[in-house]
Design a protein around this motif. Sequence first.
Motif, PDB file in Angstrom:
ATOM      1  N   ASN A  32     -11.989   6.728   8.194  1.00 16.42           N
ATOM      2  CA  ASN A  32     -12.182   8.045   7.560  1.00 16.42           C
ATOM      3  C   ASN A  32     -12.059   9.212   8.529  1.00 16.42           C
ATOM      4  N   GLU A  86      -8.307   2.015  -3.135  1.00 21.42           N
ATOM      5  CA  GLU A  86      -8.697   3.432  -3.194  1.00 21.42           C
ATOM      6  C   GLU A  86      -7.857   4.219  -4.195  1.00 21.42           C
ATOM      7  N   HIS A  98       0.849  -1.197   0.000  1.00 16.36           N
ATOM      8  CA  HIS A  98       0.000   0.000   0.000  1.00 16.36           C
ATOM      9  C   HIS A  98       0.884   1.246   0.000  1.00 16.36           C
ATOM     10  N   SER A 101      -7.697  -3.272   0.748  1.00 16.26           N
ATOM     11  CA  SER A 101      -8.676  -2.175   0.721  1.00 16.26           C
ATOM     12  C   SER A 101      -8.001  -0.814   0.554  1.00 16.26           C
TER      13      SER A 101
END
Length: 425
Positions: free
Chosen positions: A358, A39, A13, A35
Amino acid sequence: MNILVLGSGGREHTFAWKIAQSSLCDKLFVAPGNSGTAEIATNINVSVTDFESIKKQVLNNNIEMVVVGPEDPLVKGVHDFFLNDDELKHVSVIGPQKEAAELEGSKEFAKEFLYRHNIPTAAYESFTKDTVEKGYAFLETLNPPYVLKADGLAAGKGVVILEDLDEAKAELKSMLVDAKFGEASTKVVIEEFLDGIELSCFVLTDGKNYKILPTAKDYKRIGEGDTGLNTGGMGAVSPVPFATDEFLNKIEERIVKPTINGFKKDNLPYVGFVFIGLIKVGDDPKVIEYNVRMGDPETEVVLPRLKNDFVEILQAMSNGTLDKINIEIDERAATTIMLVSGGYPEAYEKGKEITGVNTIEGSIPFHAGAILKDGKIVTSGGRVMAITSYGNTYQEAIKKSYQNIEKLHFDKMNYRKDIGFDLQK
Ligand code: AMP
Ligand code: GLY
């Protein structure tokens, strides 16, 4: 240029995050990804060792560069696979060829390399089933603790350190005669124990030139105060406060230069990252091991401090022009705290929803064992997410990560609350 990153952890990532910032990257793919990479890139559901499927994806998506995250595909020869295929040989692969990947794939190969090039490391001898008696005799000449290493890749479990001579002999027998680690323990390296504090040094090379990235220290044990079982890594700090300029200079002169020169002398084809696991014994660095990839979670603190365009560096590695690159490092410290599944590194449950991602402010969540399922982020591995922060000091950075972790939740979430504990002056 379209780029593919192979892997699915926090390291990958972080690679994707850094590559996505470059104007030189058109489309970015990650296989299989997580995940976090979903994005910022396109995940491709292909295993990192399924070379034929990787080939199809590379051709279908006009991929011109492949950045290999983990060691497994390198040791299995992914770079050679590309070079030996007419349709793929134009693609740049970042990661050493099979022969050089043996530096991680075989402890004995690595020790022979270190000795051949006079690079400081622990004294050792290696043994097989046929020489197990000689192994017992060698153990008797050493002082405890005894360090036994399965020669091959053993998923990070192949190193056993024991205080008792009889236990060490029994372990040697179990590895060699009873094949405790299968193929990986057909040979066993027995080493002198080195007493000191560990750190990691990361080097980029195009095979002839090299550039040194910031040092990092990772925290391998599951428990606070460095206790309990070994893990893949529970947190990391960069730079390493005890790595003074004088000490870094010793690392470069005594270890990095002879390593890169060793690649040239031995004709080891190496375009990629060299992860040198070091131990500071007194005031001197010694090599514990080589890995032929970046560390995880060290990548999550090293790459965020790199100011350069990462793709420009990767291209220079592949083109043999790394000498033209001027590495620029952010002066700030970076730290990361790994959130893990309860039970890890032993049995743990998966599929737990992760909430609060978030709401993080001022830290970067690098996803590891986390995937998207029905629009939710759920756990899919032992190491779940690395929370990276910057600070003027490492203490400030660590504090920021812990503040943000307060906002995150999943069932049985666990993490170490003492990352950096041993760095206080
Ligand atoms: P490795 O899998 O080679 O990284 O070894 C795992 C861990 O074992 C290292 O991170 C060290 O903490 C420890 N270790 C390996 N070799 C030695 C040694 N010769 N002396 C002391 N500790 C060692
Ligand atoms: N954090 C240690 C490793 O990546 O092997």
